[in-house]
Design an enzyme around this catalytic site. Structure first.
Site, short mmCIF file in Angstrom:
data_model
loop_
_atom_site.label_atom_id
_atom_site.label_comp_id
_atom_site.label_asym_id
_atom_site.label_seq_id
_atom_site.Cartn_x
_atom_site.Cartn_y
_atom_site.Cartn_z
N GLU A 163 17.41 13.65 8.83
CA GLU A 163 18.45 13.12 7.95
C GLU A 163 18.22 13.69 6.55
O GLU A 163 17.07 13.78 6.10
CB GLU A 163 18.34 11.59 7.92
CG GLU A 163 19.34 10.89 7.02
CD GLU A 163 19.18 9.37 7.05
OE1 GLU A 163 18.09 8.87 7.40
OE2 GLU A 163 20.17 8.67 6.75
N HIS A 178 14.07 9.38 13.61
CA HIS A 178 14.37 10.48 12.69
C HIS A 178 13.48 10.40 11.46
O HIS A 178 12.84 9.38 11.21
CB HIS A 178 15.85 10.50 12.30
CG HIS A 178 16.32 9.32 11.49
ND1 HIS A 178 16.86 8.19 12.05
CD2 HIS A 178 16.34 9.10 10.15
CE1 HIS A 178 17.20 7.33 11.10
NE2 HIS A 178 16.89 7.86 9.93
N HIS A 231 12.11 8.48 4.15
CA HIS A 231 11.64 7.50 5.14
C HIS A 231 11.45 8.13 6.50
O HIS A 231 11.96 9.22 6.77
CB HIS A 231 12.59 6.29 5.26
CG HIS A 231 13.99 6.63 5.70
ND1 HIS A 231 15.01 6.91 4.82
CD2 HIS A 231 14.54 6.72 6.94
CE1 HIS A 231 16.12 7.15 5.49
NE2 HIS A 231 15.87 7.06 6.79
CO CO Z 1 17.49 7.09 8.04
#
Ligand code: CO
Length: 134
Positions: free
Chosen positions: A130, A79, A7
């Site tokens: 991440e 992020h 994502h």
């Molecule tokens: Co995230």
């Protein structure tokens, strides 16, 4: 090491307005808002064909994205998240190269109930990355 892009997370100052933009203007499928008190955010998932966008809005007094929105009042990309097969192996391999892992270095359970880690943006061209176990 890097698997799929899981994502892209976008911090938004007005969640209703962002939902309206993605759903009504852009025609995307969006989820209902999901409060995640443990992470200090309310999340809306926007599904697109090959990945997902997460709209993040601060929740509670100590939201980890409050500072980001103070610096970026219109919102912005917070992020990006890549999947890895084995998060501990990935962490150890990256740390051995000098790349910094945020926090205590131990994976936390993220928004998708899977272990996640964050890597220092200064080591990755100013981008908070991440890693999520696939
Ligand atoms: Co995230």
């Amino acid at each position: 090491m890097l698997g799929r892009l899981n994502h892209v997370a976008i911090a938004v100052p007005d969640l209703d307005a962002a939902v309206s933009t993605y759903r009504d203007t852009l025609g995307a499928v969006v989820s209902a808002p999901l409060a995640q008190p443990a992470h200090g955010v309310t999340v809306v998932f926007v599904d697109v064909a090959n990945t997902r966008i997460e709209l993040l809005n601060p929740l509670g007094a100590n939201s980890p994205i409050a500072g980001f929105l103070a610096r970026n009042p219109a919102g912005g990309i917070h992020h990006i998240c890549f999947e890895v097969e084995d998060i501990l192996a990935a962490r150890d391999q990256l740390k051995a190269t000098g790349l910094r892992v945020l926090g205590d270095g131990e994976p936390k359970i993220g928004a998708h109930d899977k272990p996640v880690l964050f890597l220092h943006p200064k080591d990755l061209n100013g981008t908070l990355v991440e890693l999520q176990q696939a």
